[in-house]
Design an enzyme around this catalytic site. Sequence first.
Site, PDB file in Angstrom:
ATOM      1  N   GLU A 113       0.818  -1.205   0.000  1.00 48.68           N
ATOM      2  CA  GLU A 113       0.000   0.000   0.000  1.00 48.68           C
ATOM      3  C   GLU A 113       0.856   1.261   0.000  1.00 48.68           C
ATOM      4  O   GLU A 113       0.480   2.278  -0.604  1.00 48.68           O
ATOM      5  CB  GLU A 113      -0.946  -0.020   1.192  1.00 48.68           C
ATOM      6  CG  GLU A 113      -2.030  -1.084   1.048  1.00 48.68           C
ATOM      7  CD  GLU A 113      -2.954  -1.167   2.238  1.00 48.68           C
ATOM      8  OE1 GLU A 113      -4.166  -1.010   2.053  1.00 48.68           O
ATOM      9  OE2 GLU A 113      -2.451  -1.400   3.360  1.00 48.68           O
ATOM     10  N   GLU A 133      -4.098  -9.410   3.691  1.00 47.22           N
ATOM     11  CA  GLU A 133      -4.788  -9.004   4.914  1.00 47.22           C
ATOM     12  C   GLU A 133      -6.014  -9.860   5.263  1.00 47.22           C
ATOM     13  O   GLU A 133      -6.211 -10.180   6.448  1.00 47.22           O
ATOM     14  CB  GLU A 133      -5.189  -7.525   4.839  1.00 47.22           C
ATOM     15  CG  GLU A 133      -4.034  -6.548   5.014  1.00 47.22           C
ATOM     16  CD  GLU A 133      -3.359  -6.168   3.716  1.00 47.22           C
ATOM     17  OE1 GLU A 133      -2.658  -5.144   3.676  1.00 47.22           O
ATOM     18  OE2 GLU A 133      -3.519  -6.920   2.711  1.00 47.22           O
TER      19      GLU A 133
END
Length: 250
Positions: A113, A133
């Site tokens: 990210e 995640e």
Amino acid sequence: MSGGAGYETLLVEERDDRVVVTLNRPRARNAINAAMVEELHAVCAGLERRPRLLLLTGAEGVFAAGADIQELLERGREEALAGINSRLFDRVARLPMPTVAAVDGYALGGGAELAYACDVRLAGESAVFGNPEPGLGILAAAGACWRLAELAGVSVAKQVLLGGRRLDAAEALRLGLVAEVVPDGELLGRAHRLLDRMARSAPGALRLTKLVLDARGPHPLADDLAQAILFESEEKRDRMRAFLDKGASS
């Protein structure tokens, strides 16, 4: 290159036209922890005061293999709503001058990210991007759910975020996620040549071009709200404890 300025998790080299930041927690594969978040905020504050180009990379052949799982395990609703990582990555994305991520090795979870938040990504041949995640009971709430879709398309984003697909350097290049793939040993040199080319442009023109390109929508509020729910779940805690226990026994 030196840590300087009291940095413990970063190596920071300041030049007249650029700042080179190396994520430097090699024993943790450069996992992004609270200390690193704070220090990256300090770097951003300096670049907001004195706009320059930014080059981000990782130490010892890894960009960043995620966020610190031990810290994530302890976070709850309030921390999710605070958007600890998402606010930082949004700040990186909004820096006034162009940013480049030079990625070799793993760029996973929060590391991916952070790379997505940069304006341009270059990859070494060993680079691997992924967002695992959901396997830990949470979502990629610091930008992947919307930045990756913008960068590589919704279908690819769903394959990565829902299907657990990892993108190697060649796939990332084919999908437009990275601008170029080079041998790992040539990565930083190639990144600096890109910055040299950027630095030849008018700074004011670069700043205004970036502002126009980066007009955005409602994120990251939706990401933080969803993460707040997941951070309170027992499944998140169970999965993260299992991950940590596995690491301790290996």
